[in-house]
Design an enzyme around this catalytic site. Sequence first.
Site, short mmCIF file in Angstrom:
data_model
loop_
_atom_site.label_atom_id
_atom_site.label_comp_id
_atom_site.label_asym_id
_atom_site.label_seq_id
_atom_site.Cartn_x
_atom_site.Cartn_y
_atom_site.Cartn_z
N SER A 457 -11.82 -28.46 28.18
CA SER A 457 -11.91 -29.30 29.26
C SER A 457 -10.46 -29.41 29.70
O SER A 457 -9.56 -28.53 29.88
CB SER A 457 -12.38 -30.88 29.04
N ASP A 530 -21.76 -26.79 34.90
CA ASP A 530 -20.69 -27.83 34.73
C ASP A 530 -21.01 -29.08 35.69
O ASP A 530 -20.92 -28.93 36.84
CB ASP A 530 -19.49 -27.31 34.63
N HIS A 564 -21.15 -29.66 31.23
CA HIS A 564 -19.71 -29.49 30.59
C HIS A 564 -19.56 -29.89 29.21
O HIS A 564 -18.66 -29.24 28.32
CB HIS A 564 -18.91 -30.78 31.15
#
Length: 602
Positions: A457, A530, A564
């Site tokens: 991330s 995601d 994610h």
Amino acid sequence: PTNPELLSSPADERMFEYYMTSQIALVTVDGKVSPIGAPGLYLYSAPSPDGKWLLVEAVHRPFSYRVTLQRFPTRTEVWRLDGKSIARLADLPLAEEVPTGRDAVRTGRRDIRWRADAPATACWVEAQDGGDPRTKAAVRDRVECAAEPFNRPVRLIDLADRFERIEWGGKLALVTDERWKNRHTRTTIIAPDDPAAKPRVLWDRSSEDRYSDPGRPVMRTTSSGHRVLQVTGKGELLLAGDGASAQGDQPFLDRLDLATGKAERIWRSDGARFSRVVAVVDPDGGDAIVSRETPTSPPQLYRVSFADKSERQLTHVAHPLPDLARVKKQLIKWKRKDGLELSGMLYTPAGFRPKQDRPLPVLVWVYPQEFKTASAASAVRGSPYQFIVPQWSGPLFAVLLGYAVVDNPKFAIIGEGKTEPNDSYVEQLTDDAASMIDAVVALGVGDRDRFAVGGHSYGAFTTANLLAHSDLFRAGIARSGAYNRTLTPFGFQAEERTFWEASAIYDRMSPFRYADQIHEPLLMIHGAADNNDGTFPIQSDRLFAALQGLGGHVRYVSLPAEAHGYRARETALHVLWEEVRWLDTYVKNAKPRPPARLTASP
């Protein structure tokens, strides 16, 4: 915000209603189920402490294709147990137009919950500044309550900053408000049943100052299942905190005298192990359940008497991965060129001898943090005595393969006063990394020519920036990142300014803009589904295409059906295989470097 997974058609709306619909019911201990009211799009339902009423929050049409569920029209009511509504506390309209900023909120009554220490009193918060943190206002939020029959609200307290939480304790309550812009937090003592009593500030401090953190009040569960403040026989509060220090976290338990604001220390973790209070058994804090661990021993629970120092072990948990039990963990510190002291946790393989054995290849797993003060940035985070937790998604797999690992080092991005942290993001980031590498090399642990950087991330974004703006690392691993900040134009991470307010900063921080400077091998991984704000898969698609077109050395792995955070066992095994192969090929067994280039871009 750049939200994924929004509704986009009438078919989506019908699907949303179908899957969102639920039925509130009363279920007795013998298994009998009695429906309460009709099926609906319920977000929340909770019985009052006296068990006579239900607080029910539900979503209703019109839905939006622009914002998420949290801003849909929401109705909150008090019901009888037969499902009949007897009071409507709020009916918030669709909130598509909400001010930008971390402290921005929708208008109208929000955070409607039962008062935990009263039979049937509903309380809520309402913005007094239009929900806009940029508006000058003496009062930002107002807290009100209404007892049965819920139609005569009483003002509880006006807050200068945005409401954060309230903790109830009978004759007293603690109300905390915060302001993100300057990291300010304030906790105020109120007497909720005495309108004449003046609120009194208990703590007024910086939320990012870990060393001065007084801890959080210990809570107890009432017979109705609600959580209230644990008050001692003398009217004191019990506080449990992380106990941050220059040696690492040392959790503590205190008694707080509310009249003087002074705390008496009952217990603190010390020695070569990490301990923390899990639960207080004695109302006065004399006995507690304590968890203890070391880097090589998993957490175990103990019943401890602080008065006579007697204890009894309650659990005997075996080490889940014995191969990690011989890994060495240590706190390391270093200074960057401006004198700021930073720190991180260094892991080395079993049996490795610094300055005797050949220096190791090193994996640095990153996730920078923004600060408004240098003193807060230098505070040590975590403890060298905490158990080494095996997680497939972290970097510790590498230490079992002969690498040293620096996990989540303090890469500080500071902006004091009117200066924002990201105004000098690239310069501070490269200095953070360079000074950390110098420290690991000076310890005799790391081979300067064989450092890798990786992250997930915002850590992936950081990885790409370090490869673009420095020549410090031989390779990178970037998982589910965002690389073009013009695709997150209303802010990201701790950045509150929009692209139109700080376009030069957005440009400077976008590694996509400097893709022609990424010369090291980069492994990119992204979940194809995601669902995180800002990290659309297109972020990786476009950086991959840019690096390909520029002749860069890049591999892109798209993970089907993964969001994610990756969940499937097959995904975990495949990701680990990709990472191990990449590191072994381009770091552990790397060929000598080509002629050095500049360490930072102009």
